[in-house]
Design an enzyme around this catalytic site. Structure first.
Site, PDB file in Angstrom:
ATOM      1  N   ALA A 161       0.421  -1.613   0.263  1.00  0.00           N
ATOM      2  CA  ALA A 161       0.565   0.114   0.024  1.00  0.00           C
ATOM      3  C   ALA A 161       0.477   1.390   0.040  1.00  0.00           C
ATOM      4  O   ALA A 161       2.086   1.106   0.093  1.00  0.00           O
ATOM      5  CB  ALA A 161      -1.119   0.210   0.909  1.00  0.00           C
ATOM      6  N   ASP A 162       0.455   2.235  -1.040  1.00  0.00           N
ATOM      7  CA  ASP A 162       1.148   3.423  -0.594  1.00  0.00           C
ATOM      8  C   ASP A 162       0.521   4.223  -0.617  1.00  0.00           C
ATOM      9  O   ASP A 162      -0.963   5.188  -0.982  1.00  0.00           O
ATOM     10  CB  ASP A 162       2.227   3.859  -1.534  1.00  0.00           C
ATOM     11  CG  ASP A 162       3.015   4.683  -1.218  1.00  0.00           C
ATOM     12  OD1 ASP A 162       3.848   4.827  -1.024  1.00  0.00           O
ATOM     13  OD2 ASP A 162       2.588   6.187  -2.206  1.00  0.00           O
TER      14      ASP A 162
END
Length: 225
Positions: free
Chosen positions: A102-103
């Protein structure tokens, strides 16, 4: 079939969110150098989440992950949780594992705001955000195996956040807490800065760092949990 979840992130907030919804997981931090090929926030977070997940997948599947000769904690990759002491080096299997990357970025007027480099950068970001709305994007990538073939699911969520006006003194006070320094956009919605949040449109958890409702629904739909 339920697969073992590997979170490809060092973020304590993402760990807390996954724990909150009752998912068991291990953490293996991606050490890849992030490369951005787009200027669109939605595409950027999808690209970066995929890069993180890919790096951890390769790390776990590589010959240096499982060690047949030495099974001690200092020889196994910390947090790996997928090593089988009966396997020989190079025979690591990912069949029962999924990797979640995730970012998160903040975007204001089309400009992407990452983590501030220093207190001055944090104050500049908050000055830009105060008294108005902006967007928070989180990209998510899920890697898993199905019938011997690796599959990839990548998506993003967007939440609009509205700030109350902040004075210069209030901005300096918040920056002095140190809270902005490890957060995209130089603020955390769940902490001290909550006093300046007028409202949001979309998923609150997406702003914290992971849209866990969407994540769970995708995993459940794929029968991975």
């Amino acid at each position: 079939m339920n697969k073992k979840i590997i979170l490809a992130s060092a973020s304590p907030r993402r760990r807390e969110l996954l724990t909150q919804i009752g998912l068991d997981f291990d953490v293996v931090v991606s050490e890849t150098e992030e490369k951005i090929n787009s200027t669109e926030p939605a595409k950027v977070v999808e690209e970066l989440s995929a890069q993180k997940a890919e790096a951890v997948w390769e790390k776990l599947a590589g010959s240096d992950v499982c060690q047949a000769q030495d099974n001690s904690a200092d020889r196994m990759h910390e947090g790996c949780g997928v090593c089988d002491p009966e396997q020989k080096s190079g025979e690591a299997t990912m069949t029962d594992t999924l990797v979640l990357g995730a970012d998160t970025v903040v975007a204001c007027d089309g400009k992407i705001l990452g983590k501030p480099a220093d207190s001055e950068a944090a104050a500049a970001m908050l000055t830009m955000l105060q008294g108005r709305g902006h967007e928070v994007y989180t990209g998510v990538t899920i890697l898993y195996e199905e019938n011997g073939e690796r599959k990839t699911l990548t998506f993003h969520e967007k939440t609009t956040v509205h700030f109350y006006p902040m004075t210069d003194a209030q901005i300096r006070e918040y920056v002095a807490t140190g809270d902005p320094m490890d957060k995209a956009g130089a603020y955390g919605i769940q902490g001290f800065c909550a006093r300046y949040i007028r409202g949001i449109e979309g998923d609150y958890n997406n702003v914290v760092g992971l849209p866990v409702g969407r994540v769970y629904q995708e995993l459940h739909g794929l029968r991975l949990v």
